[in-house]
Scaffold this motif. Structure first.
Motif, short mmCIF file in Angstrom:
data_model
loop_
_atom_site.label_atom_id
_atom_site.label_comp_id
_atom_site.label_asym_id
_atom_site.label_seq_id
_atom_site.Cartn_x
_atom_site.Cartn_y
_atom_site.Cartn_z
N GLY A 57 -63.20 -28.44 146.73
CA GLY A 57 -63.37 -29.39 145.64
C GLY A 57 -62.06 -30.11 145.38
O GLY A 57 -61.16 -30.12 146.23
N PHE A 58 -61.94 -30.72 144.22
CA PHE A 58 -60.77 -31.52 143.87
C PHE A 58 -60.10 -30.94 142.62
O PHE A 58 -60.77 -30.66 141.62
N VAL A 59 -58.78 -30.79 142.67
CA VAL A 59 -58.02 -30.34 141.50
C VAL A 59 -56.79 -31.21 141.35
O VAL A 59 -56.32 -31.84 142.31
N ALA A 60 -56.22 -31.24 140.13
CA ALA A 60 -55.03 -32.06 139.88
C ALA A 60 -54.27 -31.53 138.68
O ALA A 60 -54.86 -30.93 137.77
N GLY A 61 -52.95 -31.76 138.68
CA GLY A 61 -52.12 -31.46 137.53
C GLY A 61 -51.95 -29.97 137.26
O GLY A 61 -52.31 -29.11 138.06
N PHE A 62 -51.39 -29.67 136.07
CA PHE A 62 -51.13 -28.27 135.72
C PHE A 62 -52.41 -27.48 135.54
O PHE A 62 -52.46 -26.27 135.81
N GLY A 64 -55.13 -28.01 137.29
CA GLY A 64 -55.58 -27.73 138.64
C GLY A 64 -54.86 -26.54 139.23
O GLY A 64 -55.46 -25.68 139.90
N ALA A 65 -53.53 -26.46 138.98
CA ALA A 65 -52.76 -25.32 139.45
C ALA A 65 -53.26 -24.02 138.83
O ALA A 65 -53.30 -22.96 139.48
N GLU A 66 -53.67 -24.09 137.56
CA GLU A 66 -54.18 -22.90 136.88
C GLU A 66 -55.54 -22.48 137.45
O GLU A 66 -55.83 -21.29 137.56
N ILE A 67 -56.37 -23.46 137.81
CA ILE A 67 -57.64 -23.13 138.46
C ILE A 67 -57.39 -22.36 139.75
O ILE A 67 -58.03 -21.34 140.02
N VAL A 68 -56.44 -22.84 140.55
CA VAL A 68 -56.10 -22.16 141.80
C VAL A 68 -55.61 -20.74 141.52
O VAL A 68 -56.01 -19.78 142.19
N ARG A 69 -54.76 -20.60 140.51
CA ARG A 69 -54.23 -19.28 140.18
C ARG A 69 -55.33 -18.33 139.72
O ARG A 69 -55.38 -17.16 140.12
N LEU A 70 -56.23 -18.84 138.88
CA LEU A 70 -57.32 -18.00 138.39
C LEU A 70 -58.26 -17.59 139.52
O LEU A 70 -58.79 -16.47 139.52
N MET A 71 -58.47 -18.48 140.48
CA MET A 71 -59.29 -18.12 141.64
C MET A 71 -58.63 -16.99 142.43
O MET A 71 -59.29 -16.05 142.88
N GLN A 82 -55.73 -31.44 146.58
CA GLN A 82 -54.85 -31.74 145.46
C GLN A 82 -54.84 -33.25 145.23
O GLN A 82 -54.37 -34.01 146.08
N VAL A 83 -55.36 -33.67 144.09
CA VAL A 83 -55.46 -35.09 143.76
C VAL A 83 -54.20 -35.51 143.00
O VAL A 83 -53.69 -34.77 142.15
N ALA A 84 -53.69 -36.70 143.29
CA ALA A 84 -52.40 -37.13 142.75
C ALA A 84 -52.46 -37.59 141.30
O ALA A 84 -51.52 -37.37 140.53
#
Length: 301
Positions: A57-62, A64-71, A82-84
């Motif tokens: 999927g698409f994530v961005a910003g802080f 988005g980083a937290e989504i990755v960490r929680l996963m 990673q969307v700009a």
């Protein structure tokens, strides 16, 4: 390998309070932060059941980083684009006398980001499973489901679709391996009200006539129905328990079905039973259910 796609993942900030008073200061009695999105829920439940998957999927910003960490914390793999520009959305879910949701927007997704998602999907192999679930955000083409399924058509990939109305109907010609409407969504497609397990069967068969291989219908307290491509019908009453949180129960059913299908070497009855158990276990829990909770419910089915 199972892959899931969530076009607009979120951070879900969940709070509880006795009542919500607009225009006043409200103090919560409970709070939690979870990664949100239908495909993400499927991946987390698969991880809870001991099955590997990869969330796309698409994530961005802080956020988005937290989504990755929680996963990562949940044990589920991810390979998000990673969307700009912008940030992944924050959705606030307020559980008081009535439930209220405030949903964020999400990042700006460019054509280059979509191409990056396509590149990840192009790497799927015959025998892999892809779960596409949820709505398509306004920043993406409205026919994203069709574009993805057309791109993967004929490659031996089992595609699961959990979406409403036109998103679902328009991809049936690509013969998805599994679709999972609930009885209300199924009724909305045909303009009818479907209240009982027997009611949904002829309409599930209509979706098979349009191209779906297996149709799994969740019905909350009425249980569930599976109309598999083998032609028979499998039904189940809803397991007994107290509903704590229905969010993610349908996604859990999809994950449970796929886990059961893998563990039984393709037995639909076993897959259905696992789907019903994990869907109900998640509904009876404050968070997405774990393997021990599922095993306990399986003994009652």
């Amino acid at each position: 390998m199972i892959y899931t796609v969530t076009f607009n993942p979120s951070i879900d900030y969940i709070v509880r309070m006795p009542r919500l008073e607009p225009g006043a200061i409200n103090r919560v009695t409970y709070e939690d932060i979870l990664p949100g999105g239908k495909g993400i829920n499927v991946s987390i439940v698969l991880s809870n059941l001991g099955h590997e998957s990869c969330a796309l999927g698409f994530v961005a910003g802080f956020t988005g980083a937290e989504i990755v960490r929680l996963m990562q914390t949940s044990g589920a793999k991810s390979d998000f684009i990673q969307v700009a520009e912008g940030m992944s959305r924050i959705n606030m879910k307020i559980k008081a006398a009535e439930e209220t949701e405030i949903n964020g927007i999400g990042p700006k997704i460019l054509d280059s980001d979509i191409e990056a998602l396509y590149a990840r999907l192009d790497a799927l192999k015959p025998g892999d499973t892809l779960v596409i679930a949820g709505s398509v955000p306004s920043m993406l083409p409205s026919d994203m489901y069709e574009r993805i399924m057309g791109r993967l058509d004929g490659r031996g990939i089992n595609i699961v679709v959990d979406a409403e109305r036109d998103l679902l109907v328009k991809v049936l010609g690509y013969h998805p391996f599994l679709i999972k409407p609930n009885n209300h969504e199924l009724g909305a497609i045909f303009g009818v009200e479907l209240a009982t397990r027997d009611d949904v069967v002829p309409y599930a068969r209509k979706l098979q006539e349009k191209g779906a291989r297996n149709v799994l219908i969740s019905m909350a307290g009425e249980g569930a129905v599976l109309v598999p491509e083998s032609g028979d019908v499998i039904m189940s009453e809803a397991p007994k328990g107290t509903v704590v949180n229905s969010v993610g129960a349908g996604d859990s059913m999809v994950a449970g079905f796929l886990a059961g299908y893998q563990e039984s070497d393709g037995d639909y009855a076993t897959a259905f039973k696992m789907g019903v158990a994990i869907g109900s276990a998640s509904a009876f829990s404050a968070k997405l259910a774990t393997r021990p909770e599922v095993e306990a419910l399986l003994k009652t089915l």
